[in-house]
Design a protein around this motif. Sequence first.
Motif, PDB file in Angstrom:
ATOM      1  N   GLN A   1       2.902  34.275  37.562  1.00  0.00           N
ATOM      2  CA  GLN A   1       1.854  35.171  37.061  1.00  0.00           C
ATOM      3  C   GLN A   1       2.419  36.030  35.946  1.00  0.00           C
ATOM      4  O   GLN A   1       3.639  36.201  35.825  1.00  0.00           O
ATOM      5  N   THR A   2       1.511  36.525  35.114  1.00  0.00           N
ATOM      6  CA  THR A   2       1.893  37.457  34.062  1.00  0.00           C
ATOM      7  C   THR A   2       0.746  38.424  33.830  1.00  0.00           C
ATOM      8  O   THR A   2      -0.354  38.245  34.374  1.00  0.00           O
ATOM      9  N   SER A   3       0.979  39.440  33.050  1.00  0.00           N
ATOM     10  CA  SER A   3      -0.034  40.463  32.796  1.00  0.00           C
ATOM     11  C   SER A   3      -1.302  39.828  32.226  1.00  0.00           C
ATOM     12  O   SER A   3      -1.246  39.009  31.301  1.00  0.00           O
ATOM     13  N   GLY A   4      -2.447  40.193  32.808  1.00  0.00           N
ATOM     14  CA  GLY A   4      -3.727  39.662  32.345  1.00  0.00           C
ATOM     15  C   GLY A   4      -4.220  38.465  33.113  1.00  0.00           C
ATOM     16  O   GLY A   4      -5.365  38.030  32.926  1.00  0.00           O
ATOM     17  N   ASP A   5      -3.380  37.893  33.988  1.00  0.00           N
ATOM     18  CA  ASP A   5      -3.847  36.791  34.832  1.00  0.00           C
ATOM     19  C   ASP A   5      -4.878  37.303  35.842  1.00  0.00           C
ATOM     20  O   ASP A   5      -4.907  38.486  36.181  1.00  0.00           O
ATOM     21  N   THR A   6      -5.703  36.384  36.311  1.00  0.00           N
ATOM     22  CA  THR A   6      -6.790  36.716  37.223  1.00  0.00           C
ATOM     23  C   THR A   6      -6.402  36.424  38.660  1.00  0.00           C
ATOM     24  O   THR A   6      -5.881  35.326  38.952  1.00  0.00           O
ATOM     25  N   PHE A   7      -6.631  37.382  39.542  1.00  0.00           N
ATOM     26  CA  PHE A   7      -6.464  37.149  40.978  1.00  0.00           C
ATOM     27  C   PHE A   7      -7.637  37.772  41.712  1.00  0.00           C
ATOM     28  O   PHE A   7      -8.118  38.845  41.326  1.00  0.00           O
TER      29      PHE A   7
ATOM     30  N   ALA B   1      -3.472  29.047  30.928  1.00  0.00           N
ATOM     31  CA  ALA B   1      -2.611  29.178  29.748  1.00  0.00           C
ATOM     32  C   ALA B   1      -1.199  29.597  30.154  1.00  0.00           C
ATOM     33  O   ALA B   1      -0.206  29.153  29.546  1.00  0.00           O
ATOM     34  N   THR B   2      -1.101  30.432  31.193  1.00  0.00           N
ATOM     35  CA  THR B   2       0.211  30.834  31.697  1.00  0.00           C
ATOM     36  C   THR B   2       0.978  29.625  32.215  1.00  0.00           C
ATOM     37  O   THR B   2       2.186  29.479  31.968  1.00  0.00           O
ATOM     38  N   LEU B   3       0.288  28.730  32.936  1.00  0.00           N
ATOM     39  CA  LEU B   3       0.928  27.499  33.401  1.00  0.00           C
ATOM     40  C   LEU B   3       1.401  26.649  32.223  1.00  0.00           C
ATOM     41  O   LEU B   3       2.529  26.129  32.226  1.00  0.00           O
ATOM     42  N   SER B   4       0.541  26.486  31.218  1.00  0.00           N
ATOM     43  CA  SER B   4       0.880  25.648  30.063  1.00  0.00           C
ATOM     44  C   SER B   4       2.095  26.195  29.316  1.00  0.00           C
ATOM     45  O   SER B   4       2.980  25.439  28.900  1.00  0.00           O
ATOM     46  N   LYS B   5       2.146  27.511  29.153  1.00  0.00           N
ATOM     47  CA  LYS B   5       3.272  28.147  28.461  1.00  0.00           C
ATOM     48  C   LYS B   5       4.568  27.944  29.262  1.00  0.00           C
ATOM     49  O   LYS B   5       5.622  27.612  28.701  1.00  0.00           O
TER      50      LYS B   5
END
Length: 403
Positions: A154-160, A213-217
């Motif tokens: 996870q990173t800042s701005g991800d949805t949970f 997008a976090t996964l792709s990065k």
Amino acid sequence: MFLNTLMRRNPRFIEAAMALHQAGEIPPNSYVLDLDTVEQNARTFSNVARRLGLKTFAMTKQVSRHSGFCQAVMRGGIDRNVAVDMDCAVACDRAGLKTGHLGHLVQVPQSDADFAAAQIQPDYWTVFSMDKAREAAQAAAKSGRVQNILVRIQTSGDTFYRGHEGGFDADNITQIADEIDALNGARFAGITTFPALLFDQDSGQVKPTQNLATLSKALRELSNAGRTDIEVNAPGTNSVNLLPALAKAGATQVEPGNALHGTTPLHAVQDLPELPAVLYLSEVSHQHKDEAYCFGGGLYIDPVFPEYEVQALVSGTPTSDSSALHPVDIPEYKAIDYYGMIDTTGRPLPKTGDTVVFGFRGQSFVTRANCVGILGAGTDSPRVTTVENIFGQPIERHKGSTS
């Protein structure tokens, strides 16, 4: 929300369930499954996923980990489950559906780690922290295995969803992978998140979250570090029409749940390849003034949509005709759903014992409902397979026949 779609796309299932209830085969407070349609949906989904190089793990919690559901998805070509918790893993394993993915959304409790490693033996085990990675590794080593580990990032701005938070900092993914590989009994296998896709109320479409997008990065960073064969697990609102976009984003694993019974949010607004295959059945208990009361226990509507008018088919004979529709008031989430209240203003009161059918997007594992499988719903001789509780275990007083 889903009843009109069910009436239009699978009316014979409704009528079969009503007939079996009237014959005493299905008790009230039951989620009922059209197992033939589940099998068809699983085959449609798995065929497309396979062509795209995607592994498919079936989610079973929404339908109480029903053994017949597990067997139907296996007949349809899906041979692994994603266990939301240990109860799912145990129930699916008992039904013959082996566990492909464990630990996501619910982490494996410390006291269950040895059992999970030795008995469940999941293909992939998700961890949210190094503490949990060490537990999984130690348990696997004890049982003589090397466990494939997925890390939730996870990173800042991800949805949970509230209560789903947790995971490693995605910016440190290469270091985390090295640390996992250094554990005896563990192998870093890939990354995951939830949700990768979400239904957007305003547009009526499913859209990728920032999580995808976090996964792709993270996948690019792992590739740049020389790591290959990385698994990318991308669950959330999976259905056949969305698989190409997930594959393009780098996903390698998908986890249909509601898609297998045709009740993702998108199924409520579009006719997708998967057909509706679940309904909630109750029975009129008594009358009071201008309302008829039906038994509750499973009146849980997954709150993915804003509040809407709930309706049900109410009849003493099998029907899928809209003339049998009644508005129904169900208790708020903070109240116990002993009964649903059927509005009969200006209409004859239904009789005690009449069948009541709802079309919910349910989460039956958090209720006290039964779950019932039907085979042959589209034929003249439908039959009940088993009546089971929320742990996929037969209920003695309603055994049904055997599949």
